[in-house]
Structure formats: C-alpha cells, structure tokens
Design a protein around this motif. Structure first.
Motif, mmCIF file in Angstrom:
data_model
loop_
_atom_site.group_PDB
_atom_site.id
_atom_site.type_symbol
_atom_site.label_atom_id
_atom_site.label_comp_id
_atom_site.label_asym_id
_atom_site.label_seq_id
_atom_site.Cartn_x
_atom_site.Cartn_y
_atom_site.Cartn_z
ATOM 1 N N THR A 267 0.943 -1.082 0.008
ATOM 2 C CA THR A 267 -0.219 0.287 0.138
ATOM 3 C C THR A 267 0.386 0.960 -0.086
ATOM 4 O O THR A 267 1.644 0.849 0.637
ATOM 5 C CB THR A 267 -0.977 -0.274 0.578
ATOM 6 O OG1 THR A 267 -0.256 0.000 2.775
ATOM 7 C CG2 THR A 267 -1.639 -0.986 1.544
ATOM 8 N N PHE B 192 -5.683 0.327 -7.978
ATOM 9 C CA PHE B 192 -4.755 -0.984 -7.795
ATOM 10 C C PHE B 192 -3.725 -1.612 -8.654
ATOM 11 O O PHE B 192 -4.404 -1.968 -9.612
ATOM 12 C CB PHE B 192 -5.790 -2.106 -7.310
ATOM 13 C CG PHE B 192 -5.209 -2.973 -6.362
ATOM 14 C CD1 PHE B 192 -5.528 -4.340 -7.375
ATOM 15 C CD2 PHE B 192 -4.615 -3.209 -5.529
ATOM 16 C CE1 PHE B 192 -4.744 -5.818 -6.391
ATOM 17 C CE2 PHE B 192 -4.515 -4.133 -4.841
ATOM 18 C CZ PHE B 192 -4.383 -5.415 -5.457
ATOM 19 N N THR C 246 -0.287 -4.081 -5.564
ATOM 20 C CA THR C 246 0.218 -2.182 -5.020
ATOM 21 C C THR C 246 -0.884 -1.169 -4.752
ATOM 22 O O THR C 246 -1.531 -1.476 -6.108
ATOM 23 C CB THR C 246 1.599 -1.406 -5.728
ATOM 24 O OG1 THR C 246 2.539 -1.957 -5.277
ATOM 25 C CG2 THR C 246 0.917 -0.012 -4.682
ATOM 26 N N ARG C 247 -1.930 -1.023 -3.420
ATOM 27 C CA ARG C 247 -2.881 -0.073 -3.427
ATOM 28 C C ARG C 247 -2.446 0.862 -3.353
ATOM 29 O O ARG C 247 -1.653 1.637 -2.314
ATOM 30 C CB ARG C 247 -3.557 -0.534 -2.096
ATOM 31 C CG ARG C 247 -4.669 0.738 -2.012
ATOM 32 C CD ARG C 247 -6.054 0.613 -3.066
ATOM 33 N NE ARG C 247 -6.904 -1.053 -3.085
ATOM 34 C CZ ARG C 247 -7.424 -1.162 -3.791
ATOM 35 N NH1 ARG C 247 -7.809 -0.303 -5.057
ATOM 36 N NH2 ARG C 247 -8.135 -2.418 -3.481
ATOM 37 N N GLY D 126 -8.447 -6.654 -2.190
ATOM 38 C CA GLY D 126 -7.151 -6.627 -2.048
ATOM 39 C C GLY D 126 -6.476 -7.416 -2.658
ATOM 40 O O GLY D 126 -4.997 -7.024 -2.078
#
Lengths: 112, 114
Positions: A10, A88, A107-108, B41
């Motif tokens: 992140t 993202f 990866t955010r 995610g």
C-alpha cells in the motif's frame, strides 16, 4: 513455477510527488512482463508490457512510465502523480510458452 | 484481435446453490481460455485453463468450465457455492501466438448469501 514479488503493498502519496513501484520475478527467465491497473469497478487495464530488457510497449497514453533494467525486474514510475493515478496496480508475468499469467499481490496506490 | 465479454457485473447466489458465470469470447481461430479469481485487495489466482482436448476442464476449489465452440463460450460452474467463493472472477482469452497478450473480461463480482 513462477513467483512475483511486488512492493509496497500500500502507498499513499501526495499529488505531484514521484512514484516507483517494483516487481521482481522468480522461477523463470526472459518472461513477458505486464503492468495492469484496476480502478474501482473498472476491470483490468493493461498499461505496459515488456518482452525483454529495455523493451517497453505502452498500451494507453498516461502519466506513467515503465522500465525493465534487468530480465526479471519491472518498474512502474511517475515523475508527478495525479489524483487519477489512484488505483490497484498489478504486475504479471508469463514465461516463453503459451500459458496464463502469474500475478503479483498488487499495490494499492492512493494519491491525495 | 480477440475480445471477451462477461455479461454479468454482479451475481448473488445462496450458499450451497449452484453457480454459473458466463464468458463469451470473440476470436477467429481456436483460442486458449482462462478463468481467474481475485479476492479483495489481492492479486489474481488462476482457477483453470483450456488449451485443447477435452472441452470440460476441471480447476481448483471445485470449479469447472466448459468450452463450447459453437457458442463461443467458456462458462464457469460450481455445483455448490461456499461463502469463501465470494470474490471477483475474470475470464481471459489468448491467441496461439507466442508472446500474444491475454485479453481480460470486465469481471463478475460474486456475492454469496447465507
């Protein structure tokens, strides 16, 4: 089998700051490498792909760039981030056979 | 060039019910086809793939898909859905050219209700 490492997981960056996302691949040599972006509810958008060291193809005009300094390293960069760069980001790899992609964990990126 | 359509953006099924996610492709020759799953995610995980041979392919987590050339389809199925199957599912198509890029559908979000 291939393994892809992506970092960071992140990232929160201010508008106008630079960006560097890194992707490394294990378990294969001379892979095709890809950077994708997912915006919320927008599916997968191919940004760049590379068939070899120093060879980069861009799929869409944008604020980002990519580089491949080593066979199994793929870097996504920006000199100045925009709010619209939030999303993202996924790195993917495919060996030199007809097959599917192996994806990294992503990866955010949030640009504030 | 190849293309993929996943007509359903969202699907909701009850736990224990059967599931079918639709995928239609466009390509002038025999394609090779994939289904991927993405949990929130996370990256994408390969569920199954079709290259040639038996048109019914088995994948991980109890999923299967059937290639139907006449309908240009590669639908994903599971006989009994579990709550852990809630995720987004992507169909992808590739051409029999080394280095050819996969083309992904827009994805289908699966919700499982208890």
């Amino acid at each position: 089998s291939q393994t892809i490492h992506q970092w960071p997981a992140t990232l929160v960056q201010p508008v106008g700051s630079p960006l560097s996302l890194e992707c490394t691949v294990e378990g294969t040599s001379n892979p095709n490498l890809y950077w994708y972006r997912q915006a919320a509810g927008r599916g997968l958008q191919l940004l760049f792909y590379s068939v070899g060291i120093g060879q980069i193809s861009s799929e869409v005009p944008q604020n980002l760039s990519a580089s491949r300094p080593q066979d199994r390293q793929f870097i996504l960069s920006s000199k100045k981030l925009l709010l619209s760069d939030s999303g993202f980001y996924l790195c993917a790899s495919r060996g030199q056979t007809l097959g599917g992609y192996t994806f990294g964990s992503g990866t955010r990126l949030t640009v504030v | 060039a190849q293309s993929v359509t996943q007509p359903d953006i969202h699907i909701t099924v009850s736990e224990g019910a059967s599931l079918e996610l639709r995928c239609n492709y466009s390509y002038g020759a025999t394609p090779y086809l994939f289904w991927y799953v993405q949990s929130p995610g996370q990256g994408l995980q390969l569920l199954l793939k079709y290259f040639s041979g038996d048109t019914l392919v088995q994948g991980i987590k109890g999923f299967e898909a059937e290639f139907k050339r006449s309908q240009s389809s590669f639908n994903l199925r599971k006989p009994s859905v579990h709550w852990s199957d809630a995720a987004e599912y992507f169909c992808a198509v590739g051409a029999w050219i080394v280095g050819n890029k996969l083309v992904f559908g827009a994805g289908t979000i699966l919700r499982v209700k208890s």
